[in-house]
Scaffold this motif. Structure first.
Motif, PDB file in Angstrom:
ATOM      1  N   TYR A  83       1.450   2.011  -5.690  1.00 12.11           N
ATOM      2  CA  TYR A  83       0.163   1.375  -5.316  1.00 12.11           C
ATOM      3  C   TYR A  83      -0.494   1.819  -6.420  1.00 12.11           C
ATOM      4  O   TYR A  83      -0.283   3.586  -6.383  1.00 12.11           O
ATOM      5  N   ARG A 140      -0.879   7.793   5.025  1.00 12.86           N
ATOM      6  CA  ARG A 140      -0.820   9.562   4.702  1.00 12.86           C
ATOM      7  C   ARG A 140      -0.136   9.868   5.380  1.00 12.86           C
ATOM      8  O   ARG A 140       0.322  10.676   5.428  1.00 12.86           O
ATOM      9  N   ASN A 155       0.880  -1.504   0.074  1.00  5.69           N
ATOM     10  CA  ASN A 155      -0.508   0.294  -0.217  1.00  5.69           C
ATOM     11  C   ASN A 155       0.519   1.459   0.107  1.00  5.69           C
ATOM     12  O   ASN A 155       0.331   2.417   0.394  1.00  5.69           O
ATOM     13  N   TRP A 156       2.391   1.272  -0.489  1.00  8.11           N
ATOM     14  CA  TRP A 156       3.159   2.818   0.029  1.00  8.11           C
ATOM     15  C   TRP A 156       3.235   2.797  -1.248  1.00  8.11           C
ATOM     16  O   TRP A 156       3.677   2.184  -2.688  1.00  8.11           O
ATOM     17  N   GLY A 157       2.748   4.040  -1.934  1.00  3.28           N
ATOM     18  CA  GLY A 157       2.363   4.732  -2.789  1.00  3.28           C
ATOM     19  C   GLY A 157       3.396   4.640  -3.757  1.00  3.28           C
ATOM     20  O   GLY A 157       3.767   4.938  -5.016  1.00  3.28           O
ATOM     21  N   ASP A 159      -4.772   3.297   4.498  1.00  2.00           N
ATOM     22  CA  ASP A 159      -4.262   3.752   3.933  1.00  2.00           C
ATOM     23  C   ASP A 159      -4.572   5.311   4.424  1.00  2.00           C
ATOM     24  O   ASP A 159      -3.534   5.934   3.685  1.00  2.00           O
ATOM     25  N   ARG A 198      -3.489   3.324  -4.995  1.00  6.87           N
ATOM     26  CA  ARG A 198      -3.585   4.914  -4.890  1.00  6.87           C
ATOM     27  C   ARG A 198      -2.550   5.880  -3.723  1.00  6.87           C
ATOM     28  O   ARG A 198      -1.089   5.451  -3.239  1.00  6.87           O
ATOM     29  N   GLN A 199      -2.533   6.848  -3.983  1.00  7.49           N
ATOM     30  CA  GLN A 199      -1.388   7.945  -3.837  1.00  7.49           C
ATOM     31  C   GLN A 199      -1.449   8.272  -2.324  1.00  7.49           C
ATOM     32  O   GLN A 199      -1.830   9.037  -1.312  1.00  7.49           O
ATOM     33  N   THR A 200      -0.773   7.207  -1.323  1.00  3.79           N
ATOM     34  CA  THR A 200      -0.579   7.062   0.049  1.00  3.79           C
ATOM     35  C   THR A 200       0.835   8.265   0.341  1.00  3.79           C
ATOM     36  O   THR A 200       1.153   7.975   1.473  1.00  3.79           O
ATOM     37  N   THR A 201       1.732   8.602  -0.691  1.00  2.00           N
ATOM     38  CA  THR A 201       2.950   9.335   0.045  1.00  2.00           C
ATOM     39  C   THR A 201       2.839  10.253  -1.225  1.00  2.00           C
ATOM     40  O   THR A 201       3.878  10.691  -1.720  1.00  2.00           O
ATOM     41  N   ASP A 253       4.077   9.365   5.587  1.00  2.00           N
ATOM     42  CA  ASP A 253       4.089  10.569   5.027  1.00  2.00           C
ATOM     43  C   ASP A 253       3.750  11.723   5.501  1.00  2.00           C
ATOM     44  O   ASP A 253       5.619  12.337   4.952  1.00  2.00           O
TER      45      ASP A 253
END
Length: 563
Positions: free
Chosen positions: A248, A418, A242-244, A414, A250-253, A421
């Protein structure tokens, strides 16, 4: 009623009510409409009952007779609670999981409690509890009691082994393919794992074996004008899937993506729990030569840095350093002193950055700060971030994951990523502020991953041999200031190219020593991620000493520590 009769009834109850996960695994792919499957299930049931009878009979023999009733009640309560959490989160109760439970602080434990757990636990606990306190235990002469007890145990062993022999082919095939299933047999798993942990902890040395006492600054330090400030951020339960930055969907970072960081997308953890991974990742031997006793009884990376004359501080927003910072300077956030960051007495991880600022104010010295995050510690992921980071919705606002959909759980996880991040971006901003007085750098790596409902699994801590990849693959990020690159002749393009290759927790110890140009016989350039990316290349003058250390080390093993 005789103790043996009571133990037999309780054993039947445990076999029937406390082993839903074991039965699910043992009978997977079988149809109970087939006579062979029915016969196999009966044989397993008889064997489980016999096993628990023997354990209860032995326990009853080891304690004074007046305490037997209380012991059985305590075991029944522990079994009911263990069964609830095992079934709810599909976890294995091995020694590692028991150690996790024992190391959980009251804040974390409180998050697991809810009214929803009362009924299922009561259903499993009240019947055996009523029986234990409703009957009178028959008194008899000691010699007679011992004789009867021994005879009953012998019969139980014969019956249990005999039952398994009737279906030996099926049973042996099942155990060969499902060795970890023994940690699903309850309460045998609870008793066995607790004894293993007690023995291991009882044998632990009070004084840790010194490591890296010869550590000194390398020759390059003669030409440096600034001290170094390195921040090692130990993440909690962040999984690579799940790390952007690692691809991943989704943009989690988002904040790290805007910064000049080096991302390592293929990192394997030492273990699947903090109790295993944290001491392992900060040890010189790591998982490649895993020896639990040696790691727990030896000094860790923070101690080696201190031997080299550095100031080392462990900042903790979790359940402690697991012995890796014993004897060194430590710091914990004080909720009353920062109510905005700790609204309900539980602090968000940005408190660690505030602590770092306070601890380094007005001090110009070589310093390594270890920031131990609460990160994505479950199951109450929603408590790991402020409300403004509720980006993905709907979310799971309870620790009872069974009341949430898988998508709600993923959304909440997630959101917590964030926030991690954000905290890492805050840390880098802090390090940029310190560039006037220090050469600065940061390393972030998570201790283990997490299951979010895949294959019906939740949380973490599964035995390594059967744990899914999401519990073993973790994110790792590095950032270095321009001054640091120049001062240490570090080629970040080379390091960025190295980052796409598979790495492991085993690299952390030696990479930190290499990045800080600290020389020691314990240093191994093969596990230094930057060893080929400095000009001039790091000297391997300590190879002879290193080979001597390796010869005295236990043989390399890659098996699960508790297997």
């Amino acid at each position: 009623m005789r103790i043996e009769t009571l133990a037999l009834i309780l054993s039947l109850w445990f076999t029937a009510s406390a082993n839903p996960l074991f039965w699910g695994v043992a009978l997977a792919g079988r149809s109970l409409s087939e006579p062979s499957s029915i016969f196999y299930a009966i044989a397993l049931g008889v064997a489980l009952t016999a096993l628990h009878f023997v354990l209860l009979a032995v326990l009853a023999t080891l304690v004074p007779r007046p305490t037997v009733r209380a012991l059985l009640a305590f075991l029944a309560a522990g079994t009911a609670v263990a069964t609830y959490f095992m079934q709810g989160y599909h976890v294995y109760l091995d020694p590692g999981m028991v150690r996790n439970v024992l190391a959980t602080d009251p804040r974390e434990a409180g998050e697991l409690l809810s009214y929803a757990m009362v009924l299922p636990i009561a259903v499993r606990l009240l019947p055996p509890l009523a029986l234990i306190y409703a009957v009178d235990i028959r008194s008899q002469p000691a010699l007679n009691a011992i004789g009867v007890r021994v005879a009953c145990v012998a019969v139980a062993l014969l019956v249990g082994v005999g039952a398994l022999m009737t279906s030996f082919k099926d049973f042996s095939a099942f155990m060969r393919g499902n060795k970890e299933a023994r940690y699903l047999i309850t309460p045998a798993n609870l008793l066995y794992s607790s004894v293993r942990v007690a023995i291991a902890d009882g044998a632990a040395k009070q004084t840790r074996q010194p490591v890296g006492t010869d550590a000194v600054l390398g020759p390059g330090w003669a030409d440096r004008t600034k001290p170094v400030l390195l921040v090692v951020v130990v993440g909690e339960t962040a999984r690579a899937a799940n790390w952007g930055l690692s691809g991943y969907a989704r943009q989690t970072t988002p904040q790290l993506a805007a910064l000049d960081v080096i991302n390592f997308p293929k990192v394997t953890a030492c273990g699947t729990s903090t109790e295993v991974s944290l001491p392992c990742m900060l040890s010189a031997v790591g998982r490649r030569a895993y020896d639990e006793e040696r790691i727990r009884n030896s000094e860790a990376l923070p101690h080696v840095l201190a031997h080299a004359g550095w100031r080392v501080v462990w900042l903790d927003n979790q359940s402690g350093c697991k012995g890796t910072c014993d004897g060194l300077e430590t710091w914990r956030p004080e909720p009353a002193a920062m109510p905005a960051i700790c609204p309900d007495g539980n602090c968000f991880d940005s408190a660690l950055v505030s602590g770092a600022r306070t601890l380094t104010a007005g001090r110009a010295e070589n310093t390594v700060l270890f920031l131990h995050m609460i990160g994505n510690h479950g199951p109450n992921y929603a408590k790991r971030y402020p409300a403004e980071f509720r980006h993905f919705t709907p979310t799971c606002e309870t620790a009872d994951l069974g009341r949430c959909t898988q998508q709600e759980i993923v959304n909440t996880f997630d959101n917590a990523l964030r926030y991690t991040d954000h905290v890492l971006a805050q840390t880098i901003a802090f390090l940029k502020e310190k560039q006037a007085t220090h050469d600065t750098a940061m390393i972030f790596v998570s201790d283990h991953g997490e299951s979010l409902g895949e294959y019906g699994l939740y949380l973490h801590g599964m035995p390594y041999a059967v744990a899914p990849s999401v519990q073993k693959e973790v994110p790792m990020v590095m950032w270095v200031s321009d001054q640091y690159r120049s001062s240490f002749s570090l080629n970040t393009d080379c390091l960025r190219a190295r980052a796409v290759e598979p790495v492991a927790h085993d690299h952390l110890f030696h990479s930190v020593l290499g990045l800080l140009d600290i020389r020691s016989g314990i240093y191994d350039s093969r596990y230094d991620l930057a060893s080929a990316c400095t000009a001039p290349l790091q000297s391997d003058a300590n190879a002879k000493s290193r080979r001597s250390i390796e010869r005295s080390s236990p043989s390399a093993r890659t098996d699960e520590p508790y297997a």
